[in-house]
Design a protein around this motif. Structure first.
Motif: not given
Length: 587
Positions: A126-133
């Motif tokens: 979830e967090l990784r997708l929020q800060y995908r860059y």
RNA sequence: GGGGUCGUAGUUCAGUUUGGUUAGAACGUCUGCCUGUCACGCAGAAGGUCGCGAGUUCGAGUCUCGUCGGCCCCGCCA
């Protein structure tokens, strides 16, 4: 901001470069401040290199370096040094050298990142997708996208060599009935009218064949507004292919050639061609799936004759009604406890089974809760037919043909997982052929196309279109890799009359067909070549070649299982003015 | 639409079974010390809307209901 441009990447310097004056640019991967000497690891797409700040050499520079933090973007210049004896890091490709920094530019400072940019990821998806860059900065993901890039290049080169031409088809197209739910795009110019995003460029590629393009391919985004899975996103990429004057064998050969190259050039594996083939009927009756995982056996056996006259009413009734009693042997599972068996029963019931019959095979006998109904003799006969031996567990389902086998198919996968039979080193590719043309939709009370409405029936089965359409087979095929459907296609109908007939069988009357597919039928009036094709699930193939468990790991900016983008928060509300311009009112 | 599972510090988690003192750990962050580290080390500090909202209770991270979100599966995906 003035900064020195790089002379090398962070992954390329070796012992042989010692003595050179170089400049590196990249992100601060890690900082180790020993009070005196400071070590910084600089990272870019190509690797990591350690640079050293020594207060003895330049105290002002050293002070500047003490302020560096993770993910700051810097440019460092200095001399490549052999590391002192015993200080070589064998875990880093650049571990034999470091750089004595003489000049540092902090190009941009970074806030403390919400999670550490490390190979072995620590943060939730979830967090990784929020800060995908930031997630994409991690080397495992960068490797995935390098493989994806290779796949694009291999695909274009391969089809080009074979005389295919790449043609782009519209993204704004006509909404068509049948198939998946369309994503709709309102037209500003035409009140109340909508475009649809393509579920696939199916009709366009057929029209390109009518146009005489002969061999077409395209790497293309497709859109389907359906619920998501680990291997399904609402927008996904296909390699779309169509060829004229071909039959199934031509498609198989061209497809197998591309798969061979993918495996050879990306994984260094020679795969054997031609791929094995299995009819749809055999796939279902043997593995309970039209995309069977053939890395392990656990094949099914049908026992109708053995149980039809037995005293067990459940089985006898199913056989009488034209259903199937079948099952498979779970090797050395006779020691399963009551609760383990209950779990399997629950699984079967969730799939719609009335129940699950089990038999435990021991050295002397066969134990089963249905013994009192069915008798010891029948138990032994079933055991013998299924070639079960001491210590095995037999699982049996009885229901309609489709239900029995699909439930067994799920149980088969569950048992395989429990027995650890999924061997990731295997690459089992196979064709599933001879799909049925139609299946009956109980909700709509009509036939629907199993593949799509443009699929040609088998010539031998043409009479069945009039007598019993449900028995007619299609010239359709799927390519399966380790239980994943990775490509599918068919030989198409190129005859107007036959196409109209199929539309009628699908409950699409002439007027409706003309309205929805008139352009295609019209095109067929002017000389349509026989043609057929295939479309590959690009993301799925990439997922399998990279060894990932989800296509999200090979898509740069994927959606969550509720079709949201956590990074940019789409979908989102729009201004009233935008809606007004489109003549749309929310209800 | 349905089933399962998760949501507590910046992050990853423990604590929820059996309601009760000041909600803990590790990593990260910050401060100080430290000249060859590479998971550097040492000393200290800060950091919490227990997803959100109701309810039960003297008292809720813990119980109930609702709701939002992540993941997996069924339906769906020509």
């Amino acid at each position: 901001m003035q900064y020195k441009k790089r002379t090398h990447t962070c992954g390329e310097l070796r012992a042989s470069d010692a003595g050179k004056n170089v400049t590196l640019t990249g992100w601060v991967d890690f900082q180790r401040d020993l009070g005196g000497v400071i070590f910084i690891v600089v990272r870019d797409r190509y690797g990591k290199t350690q640079v050293v700040f020594n207060p003895k050499n330049n105290s002002q520079l050293h002070q500047q370096a003490a302020g560096l933090r993770s993910e700051d973007v810097i440019s460092v210049s200095g001399k490549v040094n052999h590391r002192p004896d015993g200080m070589i890091n064998p875990n880093m490709p650049t571990g034999e050298i470091d750089i004595a920094v003489e000049e540092l530019t902090i190009i941009t400072k970074s806030d403390v990142p919400p999670f550490a940019i490390t190979d072995d990821v620590n943060a939730s998806e979830e967090l990784r997708l929020q800060y995908r860059y930031l997630d994409l900065r991690r080397s495992p993901l960068q490797k995935n996208f390098l493989i994806r890039h290779q796949m694009y290049q291999i695909t274009r080169k391969y089809y080009d060599e074979l005389n295919f031409i790449e043609v782009e088809t519209p993204i704004l197209m006509k909404s068509t009935p049948e198939g998946a739910r369309d994503y709709l795009v309102p037209s500003r110019v035409h009140h109340g009218k909508f475009y649809a995003l393509p579920q696939s460029p199916q009709t366009y590629k057929q029209l390109l064949m009518v146009a005489g393009m002969d061999r077409y391919f395209q790497i293309v985004k497709c859109f389907r507004d359906e619920d998501l899975r680990a291997d399904r996103q609402p927008e996904f990429t296909q390699i779309d292919v169509e060829m004229s004057f071909v039959d199934e064998e031509d498609i198989y050969q061209v497809t197998e050639g591309l798969m061979k190259r993918f495996f050879k050039e990306i994984k260094g594996i020679e795969i054997q061609t031609p791929f094995p083939r299995l009819t749809y009927k055999d796939a279902i009756e043997t593995y309970g799936s039209d995309k069977p995982d053939t890395r392990f056996d656990l094949r099914f056996t049908q026992v109708n004759e053995l149980v039809q006259d037995s005293g067990f009413k459940v089985f006898a009734d199913v056989v009488k009604k034209g259903g199937v009693v079948a099952g498979f042997v779970a090797p050395q599972c006779a020691n399963y406890s009551r609760s383990q068996l209950d779990l399997l029963t629950d699984l079967a019931k969730k799939m719609g089974a009335g129940g699950l019959v089990w038999m435990k095979v021991t050295a002397e006998t066969v134990e089963s809760p249905i013994e009192k109904f069915i008798g010891k003799e029948v138990l032994l006969a079933v055991k013998n037919k299924m070639k079960a031996t001491s210590g095995d567990l037999i699982l049996l389902i009885s229901d309609s043909w489709m239900k029995t086998y699909s439930i067994l198919g799920n149980l088969r996968l569950e048992i395989a997982k429990r027995l650890n039979l999924l061997d990731d080193s295997k690459n089992n590719l196979l064709w599933v052929t001879d799909f049925p043309m139609f299946e009956y939709d109980e909700n709509d009370k009509r036939y629907v196309a199993v593949h799509h409405p443009f699929t040609s029936p088998k010539i031998d089965d043409l009479p069945l279109l009039d007598s019993d359409p449900s028995k007619a087979r299609a010239r359709a095929y799927d390519l399966v890799l380790n239980g994943n459907e990775i490509a599918g296609g068919s030989i198409r109908i190129h005859d107007r009359t036959l196409q109209s007939k199929v539309f009628t069988l699908l409950g699409i009357d002439e007027e409706h067909a003309k309205k929805k597919f008139g352009f295609l039928l019209e095109a067929f009036r002017y000389g349509a070549p026989p043609h057929g094709g295939i479309a590959y699930g690009f993301d799925r193939i990439c997922m399998l070649l990279t060894g990932e468990k989800s296509i999200r790991d090979v898509i740069a900016f994927p959606k969550t299982t509720s079709a949201m983008s956590l990074m940019d928060e789409s979908p989102s509300e729009v201004d009233e003015a935008q809606l007004k311009e489109l003549h749309i009112k929310l209800v």
